[in-house]
Design an enzyme around this catalytic site. Structure first.
Site, short mmCIF file in Angstrom:
data_model
loop_
_atom_site.label_atom_id
_atom_site.label_comp_id
_atom_site.label_asym_id
_atom_site.label_seq_id
_atom_site.Cartn_x
_atom_site.Cartn_y
_atom_site.Cartn_z
N HIS A 84 35.04 22.83 48.90
CA HIS A 84 34.59 22.19 47.65
C HIS A 84 33.08 22.26 47.51
CE1 HIS A 84 38.42 19.42 47.49
NE2 HIS A 84 38.70 20.71 47.34
N ASN A 127 41.82 29.81 45.09
CA ASN A 127 41.76 28.42 45.54
C ASN A 127 43.16 27.83 45.70
OD1 ASN A 127 42.67 27.77 42.99
ND2 ASN A 127 40.87 26.60 42.38
N HIS A 128 43.23 26.52 45.92
CA HIS A 128 44.48 25.88 46.29
C HIS A 128 45.14 25.14 45.12
CE1 HIS A 128 42.72 25.84 50.65
NE2 HIS A 128 43.08 27.05 50.23
N VAL A 184 25.01 42.96 41.64
CA VAL A 184 23.69 42.61 41.11
C VAL A 184 22.81 42.20 42.28
CG1 VAL A 184 22.42 41.08 39.55
CG2 VAL A 184 24.72 41.85 38.94
#
Length: 573
Positions: free
Chosen positions: A508, A119-120, A251
């Protein structure tokens, strides 16, 4: 292949406790068997649950161990669209028209640590109102702000003397796993001054009870290393004898008995299918896209959708139906002309100064109405193209037009976001093949009020051009040439047209398995037994911030909930 946890790898393991199986796209198992399924949260659970030395944990991870480049702030731009990313793509819609290939390329971490590894870096919690609303939706006061604040504190070490010697110290801790700090740049202050001069607030920290204003943000970059959940939660426990990991293992299904008890998971590893049994509970933490995918493949989801794929329906629930995200619009300002030669950034710091704004349009509003992410980019460097093309996915034609318009001038690259969206998207299955990506429909502007709000937010943001500094440097936003957009940023009709063309995702995404309709307030899946979800998909509503901090908080809280019921009857696996 099975590995003993070593080095940073351990951080990403899915934890299992007293007869609970933790499962994700990564999966953790133990003799006391928990299975966890989301790369970031599984690691938090693994750490907290293996504090009990009687519990052995095996993490099953679909991806690999974190790469060196994923640990360094200066190289974050190479992580998206790489082997460390699931490389999911959205369906085309109105908001994707200026995106490359007319789709959003949605970054989802595929490694130990998940999206916290790609992420950022921004670490913001959201507004207290967000969590009070969760408590109202769930009818459970344990989710209100005052009751979740201790879990935010438990997760962090604030490494910032100014904040810890201020009134904001009460909202922080100095002994948690995740190191939070700021990277302060003097050049940022004149920009923050400019926003203050047009009516916004300055605030050194947006993580307290007052979350409006502009700031140089707190980030997950401590001691020169990305503070992913792998780094913060797994590395310190690499020597625990009760922690092991399996890589490149997917999975594919949760299995239930005749009484709707979750009893095992199917896993693909080295081309072979195996089944892992859990004698108490399965915890899924695969993330906002892979958790609903796994649940639906297992028979938990919308009946009509599952039956269309000939999947036996275990429980009819609106899985995947509440996708939320912060839609944003890119605006680039030409700032001062410059011939100054910029210093090369180091690989241990973020490439350019960052300013986060939580502004209000209505000055009587106590919480932020929109968010702005602002990058200060030096003239004639490749960073404008890099951010425009690689990070936010706009077409090369648009990004090159922006670059050419800004030759010889420093730039303010801004993203204006609707942070309390009314629009909803969805996640569905492509097929019953577990290797197929899900169908992702962001649904931006599906509620037209979000577009109306975006126009008002952009117009409010552009007031900064009236500030003395912006006037002094002859600042102006770059007007892009769209055939159907007439005028410029002084016209709200132009802004509306521009917004339709220039929207993007801030990555997000939340809320595809929310509390209230898919899980209860203890994160247990409704209508079945021995199955929980612990990741960002359980958020009833998206917080008014980047969701990483809230996601870690959920994992910390879930660990305590699980531990509270761990004193149960002896499990016989």
């Amino acid at each position: 292949m099975f590995f003993t946890i070593e080095a940073p790898i351990a951080k990403f393991l899915v934890g299992t406790v007293q007869c609970v199986l933790l499962a994700v796209t990564s999966l953790v198992m133990s003799s006391g068997l928990y299975s966890i399924a989301w790369p970031a949260n599984t690691i938090v659970e693994a750490n907290r649950l293996t504090e009990d030395g009687h519990v052995r944990v095996l993490l099953i991870e679909a991806g690999m161990a974190p790469s060196i480049e994923s640990t360094l702030a200066g190289t974050f731009s190479v992580l998206q669209n790489s082997y460390q990313d699931w490389n999911y793509k959205s369906e085309p819609e109105l908001a994707t028209q200026s995106q490359s290939d007319n789709v959003f390329k949605i970054a989802v971490g595929k490694n130990l640590g998940g999206s916290s590894q790609i992420n950022h870096f921004i670490s913001l919690r959201g507004d207290p109102k967000d969590f009070d609303t969760w408590a109202d939706i769930t009818n459970d006061s344990s989710w209100n702000y005052d009751n979740v604040l201790p879990y935010f504190l438990k997760s962090e070490t604030m490494d910032d003397n100014e904040i810890m010697n201020s009134e904001y110290a009460q909202f922080h801790n100095t002994s948690g796993p995740v190191i939070i700090r700021r990277e302060l740049h003097s050049v940022s202050e004149k920009y923050i001054d400019s926003f203050v001069e047009v009516g916004q607030e300055r605030r050194p920290d947006l993580n307290g009870k007052k979350t409006t204003g502009y700031t140089q943000p707190t980030i997950i970059n401590g001691k020169g290393v990305r503070q992913s959940t792998a780094q913060a939660y797994l590395k310190p426990i690499k020597s625990r004898a009760n922690l092991n990991v399996m890589y490149q293992a997917l999975v594919t299904k949760i299995n239930f008995d005749d009484n709707n008890n979750a009893i095992s998971v199917d896993v693909l590893v080295d081309g072979k299918a195996i089944t892992v049994k859990a004698c108490k509970e399965i915890i899924v933490a695969c993330g906002v896209f892979n958790t609903p995918k796994l649940l639906m493949l297992s028979g938990i989801g919308p009946r009509a959708h599952l039956e269309s794929l000939n999947i036996h329906v275990v429980q009819d629930l609106p899985v995947g139906q509440n996708l939320q995200d912060h839609v944003a619009v890119q605006i680039v300002h030409k700032m001062e002309a410059s011939l100054e030669i910029s210093e090369l950034p180091t690989v241990t710091t973020i490439t350019f100064p960052v300013i986060i704004g939580n502004p209000t349009v209505d000055k009587n509003c106590a919480y932020p109405q929109y968010q702005t992410t602002n990058l200060l980019i030096t003239h004639d460097t490749p960073y404008l193209l890099l951010v425009c093309l690689q990070i936010f996915g706009y077409t090369s034609e648009i990004c090159e037009e922006l670059q050419n318009s800004c030759v010889g001038r420093n730039t303010l690259y801004s993203l204006i976001a609707v942070i309390h969206p009314r629009s909803r998207g969805s996640v569905a299955l492509n097929s019953i093949n577990p290797h197929d990506p899900p169908i992702i429909k962001p649904g931006f502007y599906s509620n037209s009020k979000d577009l109306d709000d975006m126009v008002e937010f952009i117009a409010n943001f552009l007031e900064v051009n009236k500030s003395p500094y912006f006037k002094e440097v002859n600042s102006e936003p770059v007007n892009l040439s769209f055939d159907d957009c007439e005028g410029n940023f002084t016209s709200k009709d132009y802004i509306r047209c521009y917004a339709k063309h220039m929207s993007t995702t801030l990555y997000h995404q939340t809320s595809t398995c929310p509390m209230g309709t898919v899980v209860d307030s203890e994160l247990k899946v409704l209508g079945v037994n021995r199955l929980r979800v612990v990741d960002a998909s359980v958020m009833p509503n998206i917080p008014r911030a980047n969701p990483l901090a809230a996601t870690i908080m959920i994992a910390e809280k879930a660990s305590d909930m699980i531990k509270a019921v761990r004193e149960c009857e002896e499990c016989l696996c």
